[in-house]
Design an enzyme around this catalytic site. Structure first.
Site, PDB file in Angstrom:
ATOM      1  N   HIS A 190       1.920   3.897 -17.052  1.00 51.14           N
ATOM      2  CA  HIS A 190       3.336   4.571 -16.883  1.00 51.14           C
ATOM      3  C   HIS A 190       3.694   5.358 -17.982  1.00 51.14           C
ATOM      4  O   HIS A 190       4.470   6.523 -17.771  1.00 51.14           O
ATOM      5  CB  HIS A 190       4.225   3.333 -16.361  1.00 51.14           C
ATOM      6  CG  HIS A 190       4.256   3.179 -15.038  1.00 51.14           C
ATOM      7  ND1 HIS A 190       3.251   2.612 -14.234  1.00 51.14           N
ATOM      8  CD2 HIS A 190       5.302   3.061 -13.907  1.00 51.14           C
ATOM      9  CE1 HIS A 190       3.381   2.167 -13.117  1.00 51.14           C
ATOM     10  NE2 HIS A 190       4.512   2.594 -12.690  1.00 51.14           N
ATOM     11  N   ARG A 297      11.631   9.827  -1.129  1.00 48.91           N
ATOM     12  CA  ARG A 297      11.980   8.452  -1.503  1.00 48.91           C
ATOM     13  C   ARG A 297      13.591   8.181  -1.056  1.00 48.91           C
ATOM     14  O   ARG A 297      14.371   8.842  -1.645  1.00 48.91           O
ATOM     15  CB  ARG A 297      11.903   8.020  -2.566  1.00 48.91           C
ATOM     16  CG  ARG A 297      10.221   8.216  -3.184  1.00 48.91           C
ATOM     17  CD  ARG A 297      10.011   7.755  -4.702  1.00 48.91           C
ATOM     18  NE  ARG A 297       8.914   7.888  -5.128  1.00 48.91           N
ATOM     19  CZ  ARG A 297       8.324   9.041  -5.975  1.00 48.91           C
ATOM     20  NH1 ARG A 297       9.211  10.047  -6.124  1.00 48.91           N
ATOM     21  NH2 ARG A 297       7.150   9.014  -6.303  1.00 48.91           N
ATOM     22  N   ARG A 333      10.413   9.025   3.611  1.00 40.68           N
ATOM     23  CA  ARG A 333      10.002   7.464   3.685  1.00 40.68           C
ATOM     24  C   ARG A 333      10.978   6.560   3.916  1.00 40.68           C
ATOM     25  O   ARG A 333      11.992   6.835   3.271  1.00 40.68           O
ATOM     26  CB  ARG A 333       8.980   7.093   2.409  1.00 40.68           C
ATOM     27  CG  ARG A 333       8.389   5.786   2.293  1.00 40.68           C
ATOM     28  CD  ARG A 333       7.686   5.695   1.102  1.00 40.68           C
ATOM     29  NE  ARG A 333       8.656   5.365  -0.084  1.00 40.68           N
ATOM     30  CZ  ARG A 333       8.145   5.062  -1.250  1.00 40.68           C
ATOM     31  NH1 ARG A 333       6.696   5.410  -1.681  1.00 40.68           N
ATOM     32  NH2 ARG A 333       8.913   5.225  -2.216  1.00 40.68           N
ATOM     33  N   GLU A 433      -1.831   2.200   1.946  1.00 43.00           N
ATOM     34  CA  GLU A 433      -1.446   1.991   0.565  1.00 43.00           C
ATOM     35  C   GLU A 433      -2.047   0.254   0.475  1.00 43.00           C
ATOM     36  O   GLU A 433      -2.127  -0.204  -0.663  1.00 43.00           O
ATOM     37  CB  GLU A 433      -0.423   2.086  -0.053  1.00 43.00           C
ATOM     38  CG  GLU A 433       0.755   1.607   0.794  1.00 43.00           C
ATOM     39  CD  GLU A 433       1.944   2.091   0.291  1.00 43.00           C
ATOM     40  OE1 GLU A 433       2.322   2.349  -0.813  1.00 43.00           O
ATOM     41  OE2 GLU A 433       3.162   2.110   1.164  1.00 43.00           O
ATOM     42  N   ASN A 456      -1.193   5.150  -5.691  1.00 47.00           N
ATOM     43  CA  ASN A 456      -0.878   4.209  -6.669  1.00 47.00           C
ATOM     44  C   ASN A 456      -1.063   2.549  -6.342  1.00 47.00           C
ATOM     45  O   ASN A 456      -1.376   1.913  -7.104  1.00 47.00           O
ATOM     46  CB  ASN A 456       0.650   4.279  -7.076  1.00 47.00           C
ATOM     47  CG  ASN A 456       1.113   5.704  -7.610  1.00 47.00           C
ATOM     48  OD1 ASN A 456       0.049   6.336  -7.751  1.00 47.00           O
ATOM     49  ND2 ASN A 456       2.331   6.194  -7.963  1.00 47.00           N
ATOM     50  N   ASP A 457      -0.415   2.482  -5.252  1.00 47.10           N
ATOM     51  CA  ASP A 457      -0.578   0.789  -4.674  1.00 47.10           C
ATOM     52  C   ASP A 457      -2.080   0.723  -4.241  1.00 47.10           C
ATOM     53  O   ASP A 457      -2.853  -0.502  -4.355  1.00 47.10           O
ATOM     54  CB  ASP A 457       0.443   0.555  -3.619  1.00 47.10           C
ATOM     55  CG  ASP A 457       1.563   0.164  -4.301  1.00 47.10           C
ATOM     56  OD1 ASP A 457       1.638  -0.383  -5.260  1.00 47.10           O
ATOM     57  OD2 ASP A 457       2.850   0.163  -3.465  1.00 47.10           O
ATOM     58  N   ARG A 467      -0.750  -1.968 -12.129  1.00 48.18           N
ATOM     59  CA  ARG A 467      -0.766  -0.510 -12.645  1.00 48.18           C
ATOM     60  C   ARG A 467       0.257  -0.758 -13.733  1.00 48.18           C
ATOM     61  O   ARG A 467       0.413   0.401 -14.650  1.00 48.18           O
ATOM     62  CB  ARG A 467      -0.465   0.339 -11.739  1.00 48.18           C
ATOM     63  CG  ARG A 467       0.703   0.447 -10.919  1.00 48.18           C
ATOM     64  CD  ARG A 467       0.862   1.435  -9.901  1.00 48.18           C
ATOM     65  NE  ARG A 467       2.029   1.517  -8.953  1.00 48.18           N
ATOM     66  CZ  ARG A 467       2.905   2.238  -9.527  1.00 48.18           C
ATOM     67  NH1 ARG A 467       2.619   3.343 -10.262  1.00 48.18           N
ATOM     68  NH2 ARG A 467       3.938   2.248  -8.866  1.00 48.18           N
ATOM     69  N   CYS A 504      -0.365  11.218  -1.564  1.00 47.39           N
ATOM     70  CA  CYS A 504       0.995  11.302  -2.171  1.00 47.39           C
ATOM     71  C   CYS A 504       1.196  10.776  -3.606  1.00 47.39           C
ATOM     72  O   CYS A 504       2.194  10.600  -3.893  1.00 47.39           O
ATOM     73  CB  CYS A 504       2.057  11.052  -1.148  1.00 47.39           C
ATOM     74  SG  CYS A 504       2.066   9.233  -0.795  1.00 47.39           S
TER      75      CYS A 504
END
Length: 573
Positions: A190, A297, A333, A433, A456-457, A467, A504
């Site tokens: 991150h 988001r 989302r 995901e 990411n997930d 992560r 995404c």
């Protein structure tokens, strides 16, 4: 004397500056007691320090927006939760009032108590959170001794440290740090992602850097190659000046791409959507010629507040989003909260054994139909102002999509009966995901109008590698044969069924992965606006037909090294 150190480049940039060494923080304080009459003063001193840290985190949270706020915010919110934890505060108060310890020693004792509880847990996620406890306690300890100045006066300095927390990155840049060099860390962490978003040069994993470099030493670093040079010579300085000129030239070229199409060398148009969560993100996406908003988001409406946002507040936010994109499609989302977020509204559960696998995303929405219906009403009302799509996070089954469709159909009927002008059709999509959704896509693809792959997930669930955990940096990577095969299968199946599909996650925003994703058949990317021009340039430099012809090499790759070699051989052609 000149010395070279080789690390891993995590954020590009060539910098020349002075070294500022920060040794690993260790709460090494001796046991010390205070007199009874000093208890109140010591408590006041402690709580004043806590207030300073709380205000620092609040100020930083307010300064951030967009994807940066989303990523850094996760850590700031977690640290705020820890700082406000009644068990922590009560324990500190008792240690000072009853044990008559100094605030410093009370911090150490309470840190050890809480860390012992976390370390004894079976769940690896919570064991890894000891680092967050150390960071919070360390901040308070620093504030007790007015050591905030350690983060100030960094203009012209290159910070040399063992590790850097994501929540520190923006703060360090704001105080003038030119670059960061760490002894540990991963380019996929991150912290590295945030450094790239801020264009702050970062080199990670440099052996012996803390032992060999001293305050005030002259350093030259190359955040692209990972080279760190102590006391550079004339040849080094000439190379540095050449790299700086090259970077300036690249930035000018990127600026010219603001109004250029995203088209491959063989004439295939690729859609670039923007990830967003603020008006600033929307404005930037519009200015860069984004095809639309691929991921908006909505968590920002729920976080850092004590009550749930009502329908009208949400409607205004979604309406402004649609209007801001002037006819380009926006993808919203539904709320994706879990126990790992600092949700003060009571919506997300507290104390879940494993938040990453808990009641979050569409699961939470369906568990709280009142919250889901309020959000859907607001979204449907906003759909009357321009093209919109709804995206469901953490989908794992057909039943979840059908349940939301049922709510949508009923609410749409109610709103029309009430006289609201809503869209005739509101596309509903699913995020891929959860590995189960990727594997069983055929069982529900007929229920969705589009797909968005959240890498990411998906990567962390496929590889069972958190992560956020810096210690797993080498394990958490999209360059794994399992990840590539799942991406290939999802993209291929979506295209076969005529369902639009985008990526995404962070992988879409990293231009170095673009050849791989294009070769797998991807034609839609959704990413933060800050990296859109770089991705556009990379796509324009590639021949799509050539990449597709070489895609079989991806499927034959048996490990990370083979995939990295494929990328190297298919970059820039």
């Amino acid at each position: 004397m000149r010395q070279e150190f080789n690390g891993t480049g995590a954020s590009r940039g060539s910098v020349l500056g002075r070294a500022r060494v920060r040794l690993p923080h260790a709460l090494e304080v001796v046991e010390e007691h205070i007199a009874g009459e000093a208890i109140d003063d010591e408590l006041a001193r402690l709580h004043a320090a806590i207030a300073v840290v709380r205000e620092e985190m609040h100020t930083l949270r307010e300064r951030l927006h967009g994807a940066l706020a989303h990523e850094v915010g996760e850590f700031l919110d977690l640290h705020t939760l820890l700082l406000d934890d009644p068990e922590l505060l009560q324990g500190l108060n008792e240690l000072i009032r009853i044990g008559r310890y100094t605030a410093d020693y009370a911090l150490r004792l309470q840190r050890d108590r809480i860390a012992a509880v976390f370390e004894d847990m079976d769940d690896a996620y919570f064991r890894s959170r000891v680092e967050d406890i150390d960071q919070v306690i360390g901040r308070v300890h620093a504030a007790l001794h007015r050591r905030q100045g350690e983060m100030q006066g960094l203009a012209g300095d290159i910070l040399i440290t063992d590790t850097v927390a994501p929540a520190e990155i923006a703060q360090l840049q704001a105080h003038g740090a030119m670059a960061i060099v760490t002894a540990s860390g991963s380019p996929l962490s991150h912290s590295a992602i945030l450094a790239r978003s801020l264009h702050l040069p970062l080199v990670v994993g440099v052996p012996n850097v803390l032992q060999k470099i001293n305050d005030g030493d002259t350093l030259m670093i190359d955040g692209g190659s990972g080279l760190v040079v102590l006391e550079p010579n004339a040849e080094d300085l000439r190379g540095h000046r050449a790299r700086v000129r090259e970077l300036k030239r690249e930035r000018k070229e990127l600026h010219r791409l603001r109004r250029e199409p995203t088209r491959t060398r063989d004439g295939v148009d690729i859609k670039l959507y923007a990830n967003a969560e603020s008006r600033e993100d929307v404005a930037e996406a519009h200015a860069l010629g984004a095809a639309g908003i691929g991921l908006y988001r909505t968590e920002f409406l729920f976080l850092q507040r004590r009550e749930l946002p009502d329908e009208d507040e949400q409607f205004r936010a979604y309406r402004d989003l649609v209007l801001g994109m002037t006819g380009r499609t926006v993808t919203v989302r539904t709320v994706d909260l879990g126990a790992d977020k600092a949700d003060h509204t009571g919506l997300a559960l507290r104390d879940e054994p494993n938040p990453a696998l808990g009641l979050r995303g569409v699961r939470l929405s369906l568990a709280r139909p009142d919250v889901l219906e309020t959000q859907l009403r607001a979204l449907l009302r906003a759909s009357g102002y321009g093209p919109m799509r709804i995206l469901l996070p953490m989908v794992s089954s057909r039943a979840e999509i059908r349940a939301v469709r049922g709510h949508l159909a009923r609410i749409a009927g109610e709103l029309r009966a009430q006289g609201h002008a809503i869209a005739e059709q509101l596309p509903l999509g699913a995020m891929i995901e959860v590995p189960a959704a990727a594997i069983a896509l055929a069982s529900f693809i007929d229920e969705v109008d589009f797909l968005s792959i959240g890498t990411n997930d998906l990567v962390q669930y496929l590889l069972a590698a958190d992560r956020i955990n810096e210690a797993l940096g080498e394990l958490y990577t999209p360059l794994h044969p399992a990840v590539v095969r799942v991406l290939r299968d999802v993209i291929r199946h979506a295209h076969t069924r005529g369902v639009p599909v985008a990526v995404c996650g962070e992988m879409a925003g990293d231009a170095s992965f673009a050849p791989l994703l294009l070769a797998l058949g991807l034609t839609e990317f959704s990413l933060h606006p800050s990296t859109m021009l770089e991705l556009r340039q990379v796509i324009r430099n590639h021949d799509l037909a050539r990449l597709r012809r070489h895609s079989s090499g991806l499927m034959r790759a048996r490990d990370h090294a083979a995939l990295a070699r494929w990328l190297d051989s298919n970059t820039g052609h």
